[in-house]
Design a protein around this motif. Sequence first.
Motif, PDB file in Angstrom:
ATOM      1  N   GLN A 224      -3.257   4.518  18.285  1.00 44.92           N
ATOM      2  CA  GLN A 224      -3.777   5.047  17.022  1.00 44.92           C
ATOM      3  C   GLN A 224      -2.954   4.561  15.834  1.00 44.92           C
ATOM      4  O   GLN A 224      -3.509   4.200  14.787  1.00 44.92           O
ATOM      5  CB  GLN A 224      -3.776   6.573  17.059  1.00 44.92           C
ATOM      6  N   ASN A 225      -1.637   4.536  15.975  1.00 43.40           N
ATOM      7  CA  ASN A 225      -0.804   4.122  14.846  1.00 43.40           C
ATOM      8  C   ASN A 225      -0.918   2.629  14.560  1.00 43.40           C
ATOM      9  O   ASN A 225      -0.769   2.204  13.410  1.00 43.40           O
ATOM     10  CB  ASN A 225       0.646   4.528  15.075  1.00 43.40           C
ATOM     11  N   ILE A 226      -1.199   1.842  15.574  1.00 44.05           N
ATOM     12  CA  ILE A 226      -1.498   0.431  15.316  1.00 44.05           C
ATOM     13  C   ILE A 226      -2.758   0.342  14.465  1.00 44.05           C
ATOM     14  O   ILE A 226      -2.834  -0.442  13.513  1.00 44.05           O
ATOM     15  CB  ILE A 226      -1.657  -0.339  16.637  1.00 44.05           C
ATOM     16  N   GLY A 227      -3.760   1.157  14.790  1.00 43.24           N
ATOM     17  CA  GLY A 227      -4.978   1.182  13.988  1.00 43.24           C
ATOM     18  C   GLY A 227      -4.749   1.739  12.597  1.00 43.24           C
ATOM     19  O   GLY A 227      -5.281   1.214  11.606  1.00 43.24           O
ATOM     20  N   ARG A 228      -3.952   2.799  12.495  1.00 43.86           N
ATOM     21  CA  ARG A 228      -3.696   3.414  11.184  1.00 43.86           C
ATOM     22  C   ARG A 228      -2.913   2.487  10.262  1.00 43.86           C
ATOM     23  O   ARG A 228      -2.996   2.614   9.033  1.00 43.86           O
ATOM     24  CB  ARG A 228      -2.917   4.718  11.363  1.00 43.86           C
TER      25      ARG A 228
END
Length: 296
Positions: A224-228
């Motif tokens: 998720q943090n890669i996406g965020r």
Amino acid sequence: MSDTMVHEKATASDWFRSLRDEIVAAFEALEDSQETGPFADQPAGRFEVTETKRHSDDGSDAGGGLMSVMRGGRVFEKVGVNVSTVYGTLGVAAQKSMAARGVAGVEEDPRFWASGISLVAHMQNPHCPAVHMNTRMFWTPAAWWFGGGSDLNPCIEYDEDTAHFHNVQKAHLDPHGEELYPELKAWADEYFYIPHRNRARGVGGVFMDDRNTGDWAADFALTQNIGRAFLPAYLPLIEKRRVQDWTDADKEAQLVHRGLYAEYNLVYDRGTKFGLATGHDANAVLMSLPPLAKWI
């Protein structure tokens, strides 16, 4: 399959869709706010959304997704943001490929489920870098894992843009362990390399694959943090560069660089090979290709 895994798969699929919605809205807002430049007098670009379907060999439903493509915008010459959730049985070639990567059990039980988001943007202004981002979850009865990353592909490089892109990635990865950013940066440098040209595709980013630490929640949070990280890493670069004037030589450099991008995606990219091998919509799989490119 356990009830827990059913819930986790649905959670991941919903997340990829929500990230897609956020990015589409942000890109259309960029189009609306472009008030200067050679394309400012044309209508702001909008995504054309097409539902995609995957069918198994016997013709039964095997999932699908949404292909969202904008062409000929004020800022974006072509950008695609695709999401999909597909399932079925892996073909023999895919089974062997995964087994070679150390994924146990796929040849004995080749069922699979996969969900993810994939994005590629090619820009009108040569000073605006192209970009790629994808995150995904993959499941077989024997294992699950996450993969993906984000990398910047300028045809005209600016050191400060590269630094900003990487610094945002690092800030989003550091909460998961300060060793992760250098590890995933090095993985991106290795993965997004074009051997027959002896050069990198762009200026790098982060990349991972087969991520399974045994802690699904932790690995999903990292994904998720890669996406965020994507929008804060990329949007400021476009907001700054989209107003710059360009020359015919700049456009020529952009078209030649796109040729490199096309070569990589058609020859080496693992996602392209998997999508075509498993029968997913070919237009969605090849959405990453630039609208125009040039070879010298």
